[in-house]
Design an enzyme around this catalytic site. Structure first.
Site, PDB file in Angstrom:
ATOM      1  N   ASP A  83       0.855  -1.181   0.000  1.00 12.95           N
ATOM      2  CA  ASP A  83       0.000   0.000   0.000  1.00 12.95           C
ATOM      3  C   ASP A  83       0.892   1.233   0.000  1.00 12.95           C
ATOM      4  O   ASP A  83       2.009   1.211   0.539  1.00 12.95           O
ATOM      5  CB  ASP A  83      -0.908   0.026   1.236  1.00 12.95           C
ATOM      6  CG  ASP A  83      -2.044  -0.986   1.150  1.00 12.95           C
ATOM      7  OD1 ASP A  83      -2.444  -1.351   0.029  1.00 12.95           O
ATOM      8  OD2 ASP A  83      -2.539  -1.398   2.207  1.00 12.95           O
ATOM      9  N   ASP A  86      -7.112  -1.423  -4.495  1.00 14.66           N
ATOM     10  CA  ASP A  86      -8.147  -1.025  -3.533  1.00 14.66           C
ATOM     11  C   ASP A  86      -9.062   0.043  -4.137  1.00 14.66           C
ATOM     12  O   ASP A  86     -10.276   0.013  -3.956  1.00 14.66           O
ATOM     13  CB  ASP A  86      -7.518  -0.471  -2.251  1.00 14.66           C
ATOM     14  CG  ASP A  86      -6.651  -1.475  -1.522  1.00 14.66           C
ATOM     15  OD1 ASP A  86      -6.916  -2.680  -1.628  1.00 14.66           O
ATOM     16  OD2 ASP A  86      -5.700  -1.036  -0.851  1.00 14.66           O
TER      17      ASP A  86
END
Length: 164
Positions: A123, A141
């Protein structure tokens, strides 16, 4: 076979491939150019911050004993398989829902790849305001969230009106 890619929801699977490619490309850039936990301020509300997510959305189950890696990978492949089957059943007039599901498939498989190969999801996108910070996320995401939003829009746009 060619009709599957022109007359069904499979005609939008290029979106899934694009999401996976963009997701993996950006993650590779982060892994190569940003140290773990390094934050690069892009704007007063946005950072690039390299972190690892061992769980699911918002680090759900990140501190489990490792079983979550396989659990979330199996879920991603199972759901993607069901959605692929459903997309095959949709007809050409349908657009919004197949696009939404193609985004979700791409996001799910992009993160599943990370879990299989790395053992965690990379991330790096962080939004914040003063002391408030959204959990770090990535392109996969974002695609999943956009797909879910499109499903909600379709649900409200195409809800059936019942007459008594």
């Amino acid at each position: 076979m060619l009709n599957l890619f022109t007359q069904t929801g499979w005609r939008f699977l290029w979106i899934s491939v694009l999401v996976i490619g963009l997701d993996q490309f950006t993650k590779a850039l982060v892994l190569k150019n940003i140290e773990l936990y390094q934050a690069i301020q892009i704007s007063p509300f946005f950072n690039l911050t390299h972190v690892y997510n061992y769980g699911a959305a918002f680090s759900f189950l990140h501190d489990a004993n490792g079983w979550q890696r396989w659990f979330f990978t199996v879920i991603a492949f199972t759901v993607s398989g069901f959605v692929l089957w459903w997309l095959k059943q949709t007809t050409k007039p349908h657009v919004l829902v197949p696009v939404a599901f193609s985004l979700i498939i791409g996001g799910a498989l992009g993160n599943a790849y990370d879990r299989l190969v790395l053992g965690y999801v990379v991330d790096f996108l962080v939004l914040y305001y003063q002391q408030w910070q959204w959990p770090a996320f990535n392109i996969a995401d974002s695609a999943i969230c956009l797909g879910a939003l499109l499903l909600l829009i379709d649900m409200f746009k195409n809800k059936e009106v019942k007459h008594d």
